[in-house]
Design a protein around this motif. Structure first.
Motif, PDB file in Angstrom:
ATOM      1  N   LEU A 241       0.821  -1.213   0.000  1.00 15.11           N
ATOM      2  CA  LEU A 241       0.000   0.000   0.000  1.00 15.11           C
ATOM      3  C   LEU A 241       0.853   1.260   0.000  1.00 15.11           C
ATOM      4  CD1 LEU A 241      -2.756  -1.034   2.574  1.00 15.11           C
ATOM      5  CD2 LEU A 241      -2.845  -1.122   0.083  1.00 15.11           C
ATOM      6  N   LEU A 242       2.125   1.098   0.330  1.00 16.18           N
ATOM      7  CA  LEU A 242       3.031   2.237   0.352  1.00 16.18           C
ATOM      8  C   LEU A 242       3.844   2.297  -0.938  1.00 16.18           C
ATOM      9  CD1 LEU A 242       4.498   1.947   3.980  1.00 16.18           C
ATOM     10  CD2 LEU A 242       2.536   3.302   3.207  1.00 16.18           C
ATOM     11  N   THR A 243       4.386   3.449  -1.246  1.00 12.91           N
ATOM     12  CA  THR A 243       5.284   3.582  -2.390  1.00 12.91           C
ATOM     13  C   THR A 243       6.657   3.025  -2.015  1.00 12.91           C
ATOM     14  OG1 THR A 243       6.116   5.755  -1.737  1.00 12.91           O
ATOM     15  CG2 THR A 243       4.085   5.695  -3.060  1.00 12.91           C
ATOM     16  N   GLY A 244       7.511   2.897  -3.004  1.00 16.09           N
ATOM     17  CA  GLY A 244       8.866   2.440  -2.726  1.00 16.09           C
ATOM     18  C   GLY A 244       9.571   3.380  -1.771  1.00 16.09           C
ATOM     19  N   ARG A 245       9.419   4.682  -2.000  1.00 17.63           N
ATOM     20  CA  ARG A 245      10.052   5.677  -1.132  1.00 17.63           C
ATOM     21  C   ARG A 245       9.513   5.578   0.299  1.00 17.63           C
ATOM     22  NH1 ARG A 245      12.536  10.108  -2.895  1.00 17.63           N
ATOM     23  NH2 ARG A 245      11.377  10.087  -4.873  1.00 17.63           N
ATOM     24  N   GLU A 246       8.199   5.410   0.424  1.00 16.28           N
ATOM     25  CA  GLU A 246       7.584   5.333   1.749  1.00 16.28           C
ATOM     26  C   GLU A 246       8.012   4.071   2.498  1.00 16.28           C
ATOM     27  OE1 GLU A 246       3.468   7.831   0.765  1.00 16.28           O
ATOM     28  OE2 GLU A 246       3.535   5.641   0.508  1.00 16.28           O
ATOM     29  N   ASN A 247       8.191   2.976   1.772  1.00 10.05           N
ATOM     30  CA  ASN A 247       8.682   1.755   2.405  1.00 10.05           C
ATOM     31  C   ASN A 247      10.062   1.982   3.010  1.00 10.05           C
ATOM     32  OD1 ASN A 247       7.203  -1.031   2.230  1.00 10.05           O
ATOM     33  ND2 ASN A 247       6.679  -0.013   0.299  1.00 10.05           N
ATOM     34  N   LEU A 248      10.934   2.629   2.241  1.00 10.42           N
ATOM     35  CA  LEU A 248      12.284   2.905   2.730  1.00 10.42           C
ATOM     36  C   LEU A 248      12.268   3.912   3.877  1.00 10.42           C
ATOM     37  CD1 LEU A 248      14.147   3.068  -0.696  1.00 10.42           C
ATOM     38  CD2 LEU A 248      14.550   1.395   1.116  1.00 10.42           C
ATOM     39  N   GLN A 249      11.400   4.916   3.761  1.00 14.08           N
ATOM     40  CA  GLN A 249      11.306   5.926   4.808  1.00 14.08           C
ATOM     41  C   GLN A 249      10.815   5.309   6.118  1.00 14.08           C
ATOM     42  OE1 GLN A 249      12.093   9.412   4.383  1.00 14.08           O
ATOM     43  NE2 GLN A 249      12.091   9.181   6.625  1.00 14.08           N
TER      44      GLN A 249
ATOM     45  N   VAL B 148      17.334   6.265  11.710  1.00 14.65           N
ATOM     46  CA  VAL B 148      18.499   6.611  10.894  1.00 14.65           C
ATOM     47  C   VAL B 148      18.596   8.129  10.747  1.00 14.65           C
ATOM     48  CG1 VAL B 148      19.503   6.435   8.581  1.00 14.65           C
ATOM     49  CG2 VAL B 148      18.416   4.440   9.636  1.00 14.65           C
ATOM     50  N   ARG B 149      19.796   8.645  10.945  1.00 12.54           N
ATOM     51  CA  ARG B 149      20.013  10.068  10.734  1.00 12.54           C
ATOM     52  C   ARG B 149      20.042  10.380   9.241  1.00 12.54           C
ATOM     53  NH1 ARG B 149      24.906  11.537  15.007  1.00 12.54           N
ATOM     54  NH2 ARG B 149      23.773  10.988  16.938  1.00 12.54           N
ATOM     55  N   SER B 150      19.659  11.606   8.897  1.00 13.23           N
ATOM     56  CA  SER B 150      19.634  12.031   7.484  1.00 13.23           C
ATOM     57  C   SER B 150      18.873  11.020   6.644  1.00 13.23           C
ATOM     58  CB  SER B 150      21.057  12.217   6.960  1.00 13.23           C
ATOM     59  OG  SER B 150      21.789  13.119   7.751  1.00 13.23           O
ATOM     60  N   ALA B 151      17.678  10.652   7.109  1.00  7.70           N
ATOM     61  CA  ALA B 151      16.898   9.591   6.470  1.00  7.70           C
ATOM     62  C   ALA B 151      16.599   9.900   5.001  1.00  7.70           C
ATOM     63  CB  ALA B 151      15.600   9.365   7.239  1.00  7.70           C
ATOM     64  N   ASP B 152      16.270  11.140   4.700  1.00  9.05           N
ATOM     65  CA  ASP B 152      15.937  11.496   3.310  1.00  9.05           C
ATOM     66  C   ASP B 152      17.116  11.224   2.381  1.00  9.05           C
ATOM     67  OD1 ASP B 152      13.444  12.279   4.103  1.00  9.05           O
ATOM     68  OD2 ASP B 152      13.888  14.438   4.136  1.00  9.05           O
ATOM     69  N   ARG B 153      18.310  11.553   2.846  1.00 10.51           N
ATOM     70  CA  ARG B 153      19.505  11.331   2.031  1.00 10.51           C
ATOM     71  C   ARG B 153      19.757   9.833   1.843  1.00 10.51           C
ATOM     72  NH1 ARG B 153      24.564  13.697   4.754  1.00 10.51           N
ATOM     73  NH2 ARG B 153      23.155  15.504   4.793  1.00 10.51           N
TER      74      ARG B 153
ATOM     75  N   VAL C 249      17.514   7.383   1.976  1.00  6.98           N
ATOM     76  CA  VAL C 249      16.477   6.848   1.092  1.00  6.98           C
ATOM     77  C   VAL C 249      16.796   7.172  -0.366  1.00  6.98           C
ATOM     78  CG1 VAL C 249      14.058   7.086   0.402  1.00  6.98           C
ATOM     79  CG2 VAL C 249      14.653   6.832   2.825  1.00  6.98           C
ATOM     80  N   ALA C 250      17.181   8.414  -0.635  1.00  6.24           N
ATOM     81  CA  ALA C 250      17.498   8.824  -2.011  1.00  6.24           C
ATOM     82  C   ALA C 250      18.665   8.016  -2.562  1.00  6.24           C
ATOM     83  CB  ALA C 250      17.821  10.316  -2.040  1.00  6.24           C
ATOM     84  N   ARG C 251      19.676   7.771  -1.722  1.00  8.99           N
ATOM     85  CA  ARG C 251      20.842   7.016  -2.175  1.00  8.99           C
ATOM     86  C   ARG C 251      20.477   5.569  -2.503  1.00  8.99           C
ATOM     87  NH1 ARG C 251      23.739   7.456   2.048  1.00  8.99           N
ATOM     88  NH2 ARG C 251      23.549   5.321   2.823  1.00  8.99           N
ATOM     89  N   LEU C 252      19.623   4.969  -1.695  1.00  9.73           N
ATOM     90  CA  LEU C 252      19.223   3.583  -1.935  1.00  9.73           C
ATOM     91  C   LEU C 252      18.341   3.458  -3.175  1.00  9.73           C
ATOM     92  CD1 LEU C 252      18.571   2.430   1.730  1.00  9.73           C
ATOM     93  CD2 LEU C 252      20.357   1.584   0.193  1.00  9.73           C
ATOM     94  N   LEU C 253      17.467   4.413  -3.371  1.00  4.30           N
ATOM     95  CA  LEU C 253      16.623   4.388  -4.574  1.00  4.30           C
ATOM     96  C   LEU C 253      17.485   4.453  -5.831  1.00  4.30           C
ATOM     97  CD1 LEU C 253      13.733   6.786  -3.474  1.00  4.30           C
ATOM     98  CD2 LEU C 253      13.524   4.331  -3.952  1.00  4.30           C
ATOM     99  N   GLU C 254      18.522   5.274  -5.780  1.00  3.84           N
ATOM    100  CA  GLU C 254      19.421   5.388  -6.931  1.00  3.84           C
ATOM    101  C   GLU C 254      20.256   4.121  -7.099  1.00  3.84           C
ATOM    102  OE1 GLU C 254      22.880   8.408  -8.674  1.00  3.84           O
ATOM    103  OE2 GLU C 254      21.849   8.840  -6.794  1.00  3.84           O
ATOM    104  N   ARG C 255      20.762   3.593  -6.004  1.00  2.00           N
ATOM    105  CA  ARG C 255      21.620   2.407  -6.061  1.00  2.00           C
ATOM    106  C   ARG C 255      20.892   1.214  -6.651  1.00  2.00           C
ATOM    107  NH1 ARG C 255      25.161  -0.026  -0.993  1.00  2.00           N
ATOM    108  NH2 ARG C 255      26.315  -1.589  -2.196  1.00  2.00           N
ATOM    109  N   PHE C 256      19.592   1.097  -6.357  1.00  2.00           N
ATOM    110  CA  PHE C 256      18.828  -0.060  -6.825  1.00  2.00           C
ATOM    111  C   PHE C 256      17.974   0.260  -8.055  1.00  2.00           C
ATOM    112  CE2 PHE C 256      20.073  -1.308  -2.638  1.00  2.00           C
ATOM    113  CZ  PHE C 256      20.170  -2.683  -2.689  1.00  2.00           C
TER     114      PHE C 256
END
Length: 322
Positions: free
Chosen positions: A102-110, A118-123, A125-132
């Motif tokens: 029910l969540l987006t990929g970004r929301e799952n990671l968030q 996790v500190r700097s969670a947005d950063r 999440v963005a790095r993992l989305l790019e890596r994968f």
């Protein structure tokens, strides 16, 4: 090295150290005193047919289940007395993608980043989305993802918090060949960065491609351990193939190498061998003593499917079907 100091030295070089691990359910013994060691920064693969005890092993090592006996240390911590410390250092990807559809990929990671504080969670999440390679689909519901995308998202969620050791329990089951190879590349990148991978799989090619060491588990016992090449050399069928320039050389070699199988059309001899450097040197020295020269030679070994069949009594395909 033996004694307490020796044990400490081994543990420092080991990501996972298991000794005498036992687990049963009622009268059924699932793990019957298994021992193995996983070097830090390596890929260790556990092979075995369905019901062999692979998932039970993973559950014990990841603190999800208590063993009946034996000791298990993960990252130097006892899984029984230091459960919290172990859990803070590991990541687990099970047989089925554990994403919230029910969540987006970004929301799952968030969500995972929030749970792990996790500190700097947005950063992160963005790095993992790019890596994968999930940036384009990051804001789409996970329910719209393909099987391969879900597995990538699942592994990305596992990496939140930078775990030292990752347990992958049959991570590519059901994936198409292209998605499977993508996962292989991700695993290789993780190991290159120093991560330790504990991999269970029924795809023998996967273990052959990725694993530094393999343990074959059958009916609760480890029946063989070693590198892929070491395991292959244990199985009868390894041979040296020699090719000669003419029949004269072939005849001479056949007389010298008793027990070899010849092919006159191909001008080759097939000589039984264990494939080791010592036996190869002895074989070539024997030819040289009789002034016989082979134009080329190669070592042929059984593949992991042959190993699996010899050690467990059935092929990997049969194991998956059971």
């Amino acid at each position: 090295m033996t004694g307490p100091l020796g044990i400490v030295a081994v543990m420092r070089n080991s990501a996972i150290a298991v000794s005498g691990l036992r687990k049963g359910y009622g009268d059924k013994v699932v793990l019957d005193g298994i021992d193995f060691d996983v070097a830090a920064g390596s890929v260790f693969s556990m092979l075995g047919p369905n019901g062999a005890g692979k998932t039970t092993t993973v559950n014990v090592l990841t603190t999800l289940m208590k063993a009946d006996g034996g000791t298990v240390h993960v990252a130097g911590h006892d899984v029984v007395t230091a459960t919290k410390e172990v859990r803070s250092l590991i990541g687990v990807t099970g047989q089925f993608a554990a994403v919230d559809e029910l969540l987006t990929g970004r929301e799952n990671l968030q969500l995972m980043a929030d749970l792990k504080r996790v500190r700097s969670a947005d950063r992160v999440v963005a790095r993992l989305l790019e890596r994968f390679d999930l940036v384009k689909s990051a804001d789409k519901a996970a329910s719209t993802y393909s099987g391969g995308m879900r597995r990538k998202l699942d592994l990305a969620m596992t990496l939140v918090g930078n775990p030292q050791i990752i347990f992958l329990d049959e991570p590519t089951t059901g994936l198409d060949p292209r998605s499977r190879r993508t996962m292989w590349e991700i695993v290789r990148d993780l190991v290159a960065d120093g991560t330790t991978i504990f991999l269970t799989t029924q795809y023998l090619e996967e273990a052959d491609q990725l694993a530094d060491r393999i343990a074959v588990l059958d009916q609760g016992r480890i029946v063989a351990q070693g590198t892929p090449e070491e395991l292959k050399r244990q199985i009868p069928g390894t041979h040296v193939r020699l090719r000669f320039t003419d029949l004269f050389e072939l005849d001479a070699a056949a007389q010298v190498l008793a027990g070899a199988t010849r092919d006159d059309q191909e001008l080759t001899l097939r000589v039984p061998s264990d494939g080791g450097s010592r036996s190869l040197r002895a074989l070539l020295d024997r030819l040289d003593d009789h002034m016989i020269s082979a134009e080329e030679f190669s070592v042929h070994t059984p593949d992991l499917d042959d190993v699996f069949f010899a050690l467990t009594g059935h092929t990997s395909t049969e194991a998956i079907a059971k």
